[in-house]
Design an enzyme around this catalytic site. Structure first.
Site, PDB file in Angstrom:
ATOM      1  N   CYS A  94      -2.742  86.138 -55.014  1.00  0.00           N
ATOM      2  CA  CYS A  94      -4.207  86.114 -55.010  1.00  0.00           C
ATOM      3  C   CYS A  94      -4.811  84.835 -55.576  1.00  0.00           C
ATOM      4  O   CYS A  94      -4.545  84.458 -56.721  1.00  0.00           O
ATOM      5  CB  CYS A  94      -4.751  87.316 -55.770  1.00  0.00           C
ATOM      6  SG  CYS A  94      -6.558  87.407 -55.630  1.00  0.00           S
TER       7      CYS A  94
ATOM      8  N   CYS B  10     -10.287  86.634 -62.281  1.00  0.00           N
ATOM      9  CA  CYS B  10      -9.733  87.977 -62.459  1.00  0.00           C
ATOM     10  C   CYS B  10      -8.568  87.944 -63.448  1.00  0.00           C
ATOM     11  O   CYS B  10      -7.691  87.079 -63.353  1.00  0.00           O
ATOM     12  CB  CYS B  10      -9.263  88.527 -61.114  1.00  0.00           C
ATOM     13  SG  CYS B  10      -8.643  90.210 -61.248  1.00  0.00           S
TER      14      CYS B  10
ATOM     15  N   CYS C   7      -9.045 103.720 -47.756  1.00  0.00           N
ATOM     16  CA  CYS C   7      -8.574 102.541 -47.025  1.00  0.00           C
ATOM     17  C   CYS C   7      -7.455 101.946 -47.873  1.00  0.00           C
ATOM     18  O   CYS C   7      -7.697 101.501 -48.994  1.00  0.00           O
ATOM     19  CB  CYS C   7      -9.719 101.542 -46.852  1.00  0.00           C
ATOM     20  SG  CYS C   7      -9.180  99.967 -46.141  1.00  0.00           S
TER      21      CYS C   7
ATOM     22  N   CYS D 296     -18.038 100.132 -47.576  1.00  0.00           N
ATOM     23  CA  CYS D 296     -16.708 100.143 -48.182  1.00  0.00           C
ATOM     24  C   CYS D 296     -16.762  99.253 -49.414  1.00  0.00           C
ATOM     25  O   CYS D 296     -17.501  98.257 -49.428  1.00  0.00           O
ATOM     26  CB  CYS D 296     -15.678  99.614 -47.190  1.00  0.00           C
ATOM     27  SG  CYS D 296     -14.012  99.492 -47.884  1.00  0.00           S
TER      28      CYS D 296
ATOM     29  N   ARG E 144      -5.820  98.305 -39.365  1.00  0.00           N
ATOM     30  CA  ARG E 144      -6.564  97.039 -39.310  1.00  0.00           C
ATOM     31  C   ARG E 144      -5.628  95.849 -39.345  1.00  0.00           C
ATOM     32  O   ARG E 144      -4.813  95.698 -40.267  1.00  0.00           O
ATOM     33  CB  ARG E 144      -7.575  96.956 -40.463  1.00  0.00           C
ATOM     34  CG  ARG E 144      -8.470  95.704 -40.357  1.00  0.00           C
ATOM     35  CD  ARG E 144      -9.640  95.708 -41.342  1.00  0.00           C
ATOM     36  NE  ARG E 144     -10.400  96.934 -41.216  1.00  0.00           N
ATOM     37  CZ  ARG E 144     -10.440  97.894 -42.145  1.00  0.00           C
ATOM     38  NH1 ARG E 144      -9.795  97.739 -43.273  1.00  0.00           N
ATOM     39  NH2 ARG E 144     -11.131  98.986 -41.942  1.00  0.00           N
TER      40      ARG E 144
ATOM     41  N   CYS F 192      -1.752  89.221 -59.722  1.00  0.00           N
ATOM     42  CA  CYS F 192      -1.213  89.438 -58.371  1.00  0.00           C
ATOM     43  C   CYS F 192      -0.811  88.076 -57.769  1.00  0.00           C
ATOM     44  O   CYS F 192      -1.663  87.201 -57.574  1.00  0.00           O
ATOM     45  CB  CYS F 192      -2.259  90.123 -57.502  1.00  0.00           C
ATOM     46  SG  CYS F 192      -3.059  91.522 -58.330  1.00  0.00           S
TER      47      CYS F 192
ATOM     48  N   CYS G  29     -17.768  95.676 -46.155  1.00  0.00           N
ATOM     49  CA  CYS G  29     -16.877  95.912 -47.299  1.00  0.00           C
ATOM     50  C   CYS G  29     -17.152  94.901 -48.404  1.00  0.00           C
ATOM     51  O   CYS G  29     -17.110  93.691 -48.176  1.00  0.00           O
ATOM     52  CB  CYS G  29     -15.421  95.807 -46.836  1.00  0.00           C
ATOM     53  SG  CYS G  29     -14.265  96.053 -48.198  1.00  0.00           S
TER      54      CYS G  29
HETATM   55  N1  SAM Z   1      -9.556  93.145 -57.226  1.00  0.00           N
HETATM   56  C1  SAM Z   1      -9.458  94.322 -56.462  1.00  0.00           C
HETATM   57  C2  SAM Z   1      -8.029  94.798 -56.312  1.00  0.00           C
HETATM   58  O1  SAM Z   1      -7.113  93.994 -56.350  1.00  0.00           O
HETATM   59  O2  SAM Z   1      -7.840  96.004 -56.155  1.00  0.00           O
HETATM   60  C3  SAM Z   1     -10.087  94.225 -55.093  1.00  0.00           C
HETATM   61  C4  SAM Z   1      -9.981  92.939 -54.300  1.00  0.00           C
HETATM   62  S1  SAM Z   1      -8.327  92.421 -53.836  1.00  0.00           S
HETATM   63  C5  SAM Z   1      -8.601  90.745 -53.360  1.00  0.00           C
HETATM   64  C6  SAM Z   1      -8.004  93.341 -52.361  1.00  0.00           C
HETATM   65  C7  SAM Z   1      -6.713  93.131 -51.630  1.00  0.00           C
HETATM   66  O3  SAM Z   1      -6.738  91.904 -50.925  1.00  0.00           O
HETATM   67  C8  SAM Z   1      -5.433  93.050 -52.413  1.00  0.00           C
HETATM   68  O4  SAM Z   1      -4.950  94.295 -52.800  1.00  0.00           O
HETATM   69  C9  SAM Z   1      -4.490  92.412 -51.393  1.00  0.00           C
HETATM   70  O5  SAM Z   1      -3.835  93.412 -50.637  1.00  0.00           O
HETATM   71  C10 SAM Z   1      -5.417  91.598 -50.521  1.00  0.00           C
HETATM   72  N2  SAM Z   1      -5.194  90.147 -50.687  1.00  0.00           N
HETATM   73  C11 SAM Z   1      -5.568  89.397 -51.735  1.00  0.00           C
HETATM   74  N3  SAM Z   1      -5.168  88.120 -51.583  1.00  0.00           N
HETATM   75  C12 SAM Z   1      -4.517  88.057 -50.393  1.00  0.00           C
HETATM   76  C13 SAM Z   1      -3.857  87.020 -49.676  1.00  0.00           C
HETATM   77  N4  SAM Z   1      -3.775  85.779 -50.171  1.00  0.00           N
HETATM   78  N5  SAM Z   1      -3.301  87.298 -48.484  1.00  0.00           N
HETATM   79  C14 SAM Z   1      -3.379  88.562 -47.985  1.00  0.00           C
HETATM   80  N6  SAM Z   1      -3.987  89.577 -48.613  1.00  0.00           N
HETATM   81  C15 SAM Z   1      -4.532  89.349 -49.811  1.00  0.00           C
HETATM   82  C1  DTB Z   2      -7.561  94.008 -47.461  1.00  0.00           C
HETATM   83  O1  DTB Z   2      -6.553  94.736 -47.274  1.00  0.00           O
HETATM   84  N1  DTB Z   2      -7.637  92.728 -47.143  1.00  0.00           N
HETATM   85  C2  DTB Z   2      -8.920  92.170 -47.519  1.00  0.00           C
HETATM   86  C3  DTB Z   2      -9.680  93.417 -48.046  1.00  0.00           C
HETATM   87  N2  DTB Z   2      -8.684  94.446 -48.006  1.00  0.00           N
HETATM   88  C4  DTB Z   2     -10.400  93.360 -49.314  1.00  0.00           C
HETATM   89  C5  DTB Z   2      -8.832  91.010 -48.442  1.00  0.00           C
HETATM   90  C6  DTB Z   2      -8.023  89.870 -47.892  1.00  0.00           C
HETATM   91  C7  DTB Z   2      -8.115  88.730 -48.857  1.00  0.00           C
HETATM   92  C8  DTB Z   2      -7.455  87.486 -48.373  1.00  0.00           C
HETATM   93  C9  DTB Z   2      -7.531  86.388 -49.353  1.00  0.00           C
HETATM   94  C10 DTB Z   2      -8.914  85.921 -49.678  1.00  0.00           C
HETATM   95  O2  DTB Z   2      -9.747  85.666 -48.743  1.00  0.00           O
HETATM   96  O3  DTB Z   2      -9.235  85.727 -50.863  1.00  0.00           O
HETATM   97 FE1  SF4 Z   3      -7.595  90.384 -59.237  1.00  0.00          FE
HETATM   98 FE2  SF4 Z   3      -6.842  89.318 -56.947  1.00  0.00          FE
HETATM   99 FE3  SF4 Z   3      -5.274  91.101 -58.126  1.00  0.00          FE
HETATM  100 FE4  SF4 Z   3      -7.633  91.896 -57.047  1.00  0.00          FE
HETATM  101  S1  SF4 Z   3      -5.871  91.069 -55.937  1.00  0.00           S
HETATM  102  S2  SF4 Z   3      -6.789  92.470 -59.055  1.00  0.00           S
HETATM  103  S3  SF4 Z   3      -8.871  90.051 -57.419  1.00  0.00           S
HETATM  104  S4  SF4 Z   3      -5.805  89.071 -58.945  1.00  0.00           S
END
Ligand code: SAM
Ligand code: DTB
Ligand code: SF4
Length: 326
Positions: free
Chosen positions: A73, A66, A201, A141, A273, A70, A110
């Protein structure tokens, strides 16, 4: 005696209670735990069956690589986390995963994609996935990142029930975590989702180094969306080696429970959630989250790229607590 709260008094009625100030939410977060849990549980019972939780399964339909930054992530191309990039999954693999999730007892499926946002050529196959998952009788979702004009409508036409897009934290702390898109971009996407008639959501993450005021700021932002989200995921940061947030001081379970309770009190009708981070929580910690008003979990061994409690552990937990599913 405690000082009276600055927060608006919540009646049992579903009428909107007016905007929440950050101070009012912070006053909730600072309450003695028994008072906070009592308020949360009282409201929870007015709007929900407190013995039931909704189960959502997650599938990463496009993983890693990606372009966004973030800091939490593991899927950002900028961090070396060992996550293997995977192109968009084929439709039959998604149907297989959704069928298995349904058999395990999930009611919602989802689909998450590691995109900044979908291009039109990305959206077309996702639309086919939404139709196929919906045809299995599951709620659908998707979380695909920022949406452009018209994209939410296309997803709604395909039968999408919910779109997940998180605000993640307070507007003030946001810039410490993400630099490639701003808070306004996120609010714009949420408006597009709402405008297309989709259920929203939207939630955030705790444990990123934010202070209590930032946590209150996140809850106030969510609660002041008009209407507030139908579904509010509260994530505890899952620390992944290679991400800038690896090594943060983990958030204590009681502080996490406080966030769940504040979400419940400020958004009484929402599904709150208990999201990422459960694998590191004890049964007792999760039980407190349910008492605080959580009524949904991610269900299945994996979140997107990281682990989640396995189905047997969750079944045992709910059985021990005398709770059931929706
Ligand atoms: N890429 C898209 C976005 O960021 O909108 C959708 C997928 S993204 C992984 C969805 C959400 O997962 C993020 O907004 C964040 O709140 C959550 N998330 C990602 N990595 C995480 C982590 N290591 N621990 C907790 N929540 C996480
Ligand atoms: C949300 O609030 N938490 C989920 C879902 N929406 C997409 C994602 C959590 C991701 C945790 C890190 C991972 O497994 O990559
Ligand atoms: Fe990309 Fe992860 Fe950020 Fe979603 S949360 S936009 S997958 S870097």
């Amino acid at each position: 005696m405690n000082a009276p709260l600055a927060a608006p008094q919540l009646a049992a009625s579903s009428a909107r209670q007016g905007p929440w100030t950050v101070e009012a939410v912070q006053a909730l977060l600072d309450l003695p735990l028994p008072d906070l849990l009592y308020r949360a549980q009282t409201l929870h019972r007015e709007h929900h069956d407190p013995t039931r939780v909704q189960l959502s399964a997650l599938l990463s339909i496009k993983t890693g690589g990606c372009p966004e930054d973030c800091a939490y992530c593991p899927q950002s191309v900028r961090f070396d986390t060992g996550v293997e990039d995977q192109q968009l999954m084929p439709l039959d693999a998604v149907i297989e995963a959704a069928t298995a999730a349904r058999a395990a007892g999930a009611s919602r499926f989802c689909m998450g994609a590691a995109w900044r946002g979908p291009k039109q050529k990305d959206l077309e196959p996702v639309i086919e996935m939404v139709k196929a998952v919906k045809a299995l009788g599951l709620e659908t979702c998707a979380t695909l990142g920022l949406l452009k004009d018209g994209q939410a409508e296309q997803l709604a036409d395909a039968g999408l029930d919910y779109y997940n897009h998180n605000l993640d934290t307070s507007p003030e702390f946001y810039g410490d975590i993400i630099h490639t898109r701003d808070y306004r971009d996120r609010l714009d996407t949420l408006e597009r989702v709402r405008g297309a008639g989709l259920n929203v959501c939207c939630g955030g993450i705790v444990g990123m180094g934010e202070d209590v005021r930032d946590r209150a700021g996140l809850i106030a932002q969510l609660a002041n969306l008009d209407p507030y989200p139908e579904s509010v995921p509260i994530n505890s940061l899952v620390q992944v080696e290679g991400t800038p947030l690896h090594g943060q001081e983990p958030v204590g379970i009681i502080d996490f429970v406080r966030m769940i309770a504040a979400a419940r009190i400020t958004m009484p009708k929402a599904f709150v959630r208990l999201s990422a981070g459960r694998a590191a929580m004890t049964d007792e910690g999760q039980a407190l989250c349910f008492v605080a008003g959580a009524n949904s979990i991610f269900y299945g061994e994996k979140l997107l790229t990281t682990g989640n409690p396995d189905v047997d552990r969750d079944r045992r937990l709910l059985e021990t607590l005398g709770m059931g599913t929706l």
